[in-house]
Design a protein around this motif. Structure first.
Motif, PDB file in Angstrom:
ATOM      1  N   UNK A  43      -6.088  -5.652 -32.324  1.00  0.00           N
ATOM      2  CA  UNK A  43      -6.763  -4.488 -31.753  1.00  0.00           C
ATOM      3  C   UNK A  43      -7.520  -3.634 -32.770  1.00  0.00           C
ATOM      4  N   UNK A  44      -6.988  -3.523 -33.972  1.00  0.00           N
ATOM      5  CA  UNK A  44      -7.641  -2.672 -34.981  1.00  0.00           C
ATOM      6  C   UNK A  44      -8.827  -3.404 -35.585  1.00  0.00           C
ATOM      7  N   UNK A  45      -9.961  -2.750 -35.549  1.00  0.00           N
ATOM      8  CA  UNK A  45     -11.182  -3.359 -36.089  1.00  0.00           C
ATOM      9  C   UNK A  45     -11.199  -3.217 -37.607  1.00  0.00           C
ATOM     10  N   UNK A  46     -11.808  -4.190 -38.256  1.00  0.00           N
ATOM     11  CA  UNK A  46     -11.889  -4.165 -39.714  1.00  0.00           C
ATOM     12  C   UNK A  46     -12.935  -3.157 -40.186  1.00  0.00           C
ATOM     13  N   UNK A  47     -12.695  -2.665 -41.403  1.00  0.00           N
ATOM     14  CA  UNK A  47     -13.644  -1.768 -42.084  1.00  0.00           C
ATOM     15  C   UNK A  47     -13.904  -0.468 -41.329  1.00  0.00           C
ATOM     16  N   UNK A  48     -12.899   0.014 -40.595  1.00  0.00           N
ATOM     17  CA  UNK A  48     -13.032   1.314 -39.945  1.00  0.00           C
ATOM     18  C   UNK A  48     -12.528   2.415 -40.877  1.00  0.00           C
ATOM     19  N   UNK A  49     -13.001   3.598 -40.646  1.00  0.00           N
ATOM     20  CA  UNK A  49     -12.624   4.772 -41.447  1.00  0.00           C
ATOM     21  C   UNK A  49     -11.370   5.387 -40.827  1.00  0.00           C
ATOM     22  N   UNK A  50     -10.213   4.810 -41.175  1.00  0.00           N
ATOM     23  CA  UNK A  50      -8.966   5.142 -40.475  1.00  0.00           C
ATOM     24  C   UNK A  50      -8.090   6.106 -41.270  1.00  0.00           C
ATOM     25  N   UNK A  51      -7.586   7.116 -40.573  1.00  0.00           N
ATOM     26  CA  UNK A  51      -6.505   7.953 -41.089  1.00  0.00           C
ATOM     27  C   UNK A  51      -5.245   7.576 -40.310  1.00  0.00           C
ATOM     28  N   UNK A  52      -4.214   7.197 -41.038  1.00  0.00           N
ATOM     29  CA  UNK A  52      -2.944   6.846 -40.412  1.00  0.00           C
ATOM     30  C   UNK A  52      -2.037   8.073 -40.408  1.00  0.00           C
ATOM     31  N   UNK A  53      -1.548   8.435 -39.217  1.00  0.00           N
ATOM     32  CA  UNK A  53      -0.630   9.566 -39.063  1.00  0.00           C
ATOM     33  C   UNK A  53       0.682   9.040 -38.500  1.00  0.00           C
ATOM     34  N   UNK A  54       1.785   9.301 -39.207  1.00  0.00           N
ATOM     35  CA  UNK A  54       3.087   8.867 -38.697  1.00  0.00           C
ATOM     36  C   UNK A  54       3.943  10.055 -38.287  1.00  0.00           C
ATOM     37  N   UNK A  55       4.517   9.967 -37.092  1.00  0.00           N
ATOM     38  CA  UNK A  55       5.365  11.016 -36.532  1.00  0.00           C
ATOM     39  C   UNK A  55       6.683  10.396 -36.061  1.00  0.00           C
ATOM     40  N   UNK A  56       7.766  11.072 -36.305  1.00  0.00           N
ATOM     41  CA  UNK A  56       9.048  10.569 -35.820  1.00  0.00           C
ATOM     42  C   UNK A  56       9.063  10.548 -34.303  1.00  0.00           C
ATOM     43  N   UNK A  57       8.686  11.674 -33.695  1.00  0.00           N
ATOM     44  CA  UNK A  57       8.751  11.771 -32.246  1.00  0.00           C
ATOM     45  C   UNK A  57       7.701  12.760 -31.748  1.00  0.00           C
ATOM     46  N   UNK A  58       7.903  13.283 -30.546  1.00  0.00           N
ATOM     47  CA  UNK A  58       6.904  14.137 -29.910  1.00  0.00           C
ATOM     48  C   UNK A  58       6.723  15.458 -30.632  1.00  0.00           C
ATOM     49  N   UNK A  59       7.809  16.046 -31.097  1.00  0.00           N
ATOM     50  CA  UNK A  59       7.713  17.328 -31.798  1.00  0.00           C
ATOM     51  C   UNK A  59       6.875  17.229 -33.058  1.00  0.00           C
ATOM     52  N   UNK A  60       7.073  16.158 -33.815  1.00  0.00           N
ATOM     53  CA  UNK A  60       6.291  15.967 -35.035  1.00  0.00           C
ATOM     54  C   UNK A  60       4.828  15.673 -34.716  1.00  0.00           C
ATOM     55  N   UNK A  61       4.590  14.969 -33.620  1.00  0.00           N
ATOM     56  CA  UNK A  61       3.208  14.738 -33.187  1.00  0.00           C
ATOM     57  C   UNK A  61       2.493  16.073 -32.965  1.00  0.00           C
TER      58      UNK A  61
END
Length: 409
Positions: A43-61
């Motif tokens: 699904x993820x396209x190559x060479x995209x300008x991606x920021x990865x955000x990781x959250x434990x759960x809904x509150x952190x989101x």
């Protein structure tokens, strides 16, 4: 130590797979990770300008949301990829329109971390508040991909600050910068040789202010409330419900109540209904029943609570009978006096609002009854507490701007 860390993760994964046979939430955790890396790769396209955000759960989101939304506002080419550890976050936000990709976090192993980063190749990674995954952070550092921990808060009892915590300190040091909520956290980081700490504050204040501005109507709530006073009991557990329902069963006809439990499985909903001696309905039924004639409305779906607070006069926020207080800033931004349980010492916003007079702690059903009776007999107390809460939110906003200025975009 890495052997012990990997062994603990293996035991955890085995345990949750066994537990998944009996528990729906654990089952979703397991099923959500089957073939996950293959799915991401497809699904993820190559060479995209991606920021990865990781959250434990809904509150952190919700805590991280102001940051990545601001980043996208500044750079239209940016793509946001969000990962969650918990089904509580993923299930609610898997269709979130503000991100191009939303997934569970693949298990933290050297192989998974390398494969994930090969696929995603983010320009930066943002971890919200918690979640110190050794293999992911090590792989990011090895590839010279900036990683940031935001809205962090540290205390002496954490493993980082123990004599035997060298492995965990090494993991933490992989972050390019650590944005913290208080000065004490800066001091603790410096005590273990980490100079990358930046005082920014808590992005939750920015988020709740934005939510208030962009709030939407929730179907049926105005009709349910009518001209009555409304108590909103949010994120409640059984320990909370046992303390507040005796009052609900006795209070006068000019008070209506919304209960939005943290767990909405059918068993828990039935338990709440069995304790209630007054007419109650489920939110899922509002199209089929007389909503005005009910005294209690039980919210049996996820994602509405933050918007429901706008209708309330007083909030009860659950979790503080088990030391796990939920978000009190959401009702505070709407100027609602807040009542909580007795175990709130780990939550600085609760301590501060209690000291200021915007929040109030109760210890049992009797003290809850007395507090509510006092509120409704002395309306000026509600008005004063309301202003205190709104002012508190405004004075603590601004963390997002500080973080954005310090990111290596």
């Amino acid at each position: 130590m890495i052997v012990v860390y990997n062994a603990v993760l293996c035991i955890y994964h085995l345990g949750i797979r066994i537990y998944a046979v009996f528990n729906d939430k654990a089952s979703r955790w397991v099923k959500g990770r089957k073939g996950l890396l293959k799915q991401i790769a497809s699904e993820v396209k190559q060479n995209e300008n991606i920021v990865w955000v990781h959250c434990a759960s809904l509150g952190e989101f919700e805590q991280g949301r102001p940051i990545f939304e601001k980043l996208k506002e500044q750079d239209a080419s940016l793509k946001v990829l969000i990962t969650f550890f918990s089904p509580s976050g993923y299930e609610v936000r898997k269709n979130y329109s503000g991100a191009e990709y939303v997934y569970y976090l693949p298990p933290d192993s050297r192989r998974s971390a390398a494969k994930f980063l090969d696929i995603v190749n983010p320009k930066m990674a943002i971890f919200v508040k918690y979640e110190y995954w050794h293999h992911y952070l090590s792989a990011l550092s090895f590839r010279s991909i900036p990683s940031y921990l935001v809205s962090a808060r540290f205390h002496k009892k954490q493993l980082f600050f123990k004599a035997y915590g060298g492995f965990f300190r090494k993991t933490l040091k992989n972050h390019s910068k650590i944005f913290v909520q208080n000065d004490k956290s800066i001091e603790l980081l410096k005590s273990i040789g980490i100079e990358s700490g930046v005082y920014a504050g808590d992005t939750r204040f920015d988020r709740v202010m934005e939510s208030k501005i962009k709030r939407t109507e929730v179907e049926g709530i105005s009709v349910f409330k009518g001209e009555n006073k409304l108590l909103v009991a949010g994120s409640t557990w059984l320990d909370d419900e046992r303390r507040i329902i005796p009052y609900i069963n006795e209070c006068n006809d000019q008070v209506k109540i919304i209960i939005a439990p943290h767990e909405i499985d059918k068993g828990h909903i039935r338990k709440i209904q069995s304790m209630l001696k007054v007419k109650n309905i489920l939110y899922s039924e509002i199209g089929d029943v007389d909503i005005q004639g009910a005294k209690v409305l039980i919210i049996d779906n996820i994602g509405l609570l933050s918007a429901i607070y706008q209708y309330g006069d007083i909030a009860y926020v659950g979790g503080a009978f088990k030391g796990a207080l939920h978000n009190i800033l959401e009702p505070a931004t709407f100027g609602m006096p807040i009542v909580i349980g007795p175990e709130f010492e780990k939550f600085h916003e609760a301590i501060e609002l209690i000291e200021l007079g915007g929040a109030f702690a109760i210890s049992d059903a009797d003290t809850f009854k007395k507090r509510m009776s006092f509120f409704f007999s002395e309306p000026f107390v509600i008005k004063i507490a309301s202003e205190i809460c709104k002012t508190y939110i405004k004075q603590n906003a601004g963390a997002t701007e500080i973080i954005i200025r310090n990111l290596a975009c």
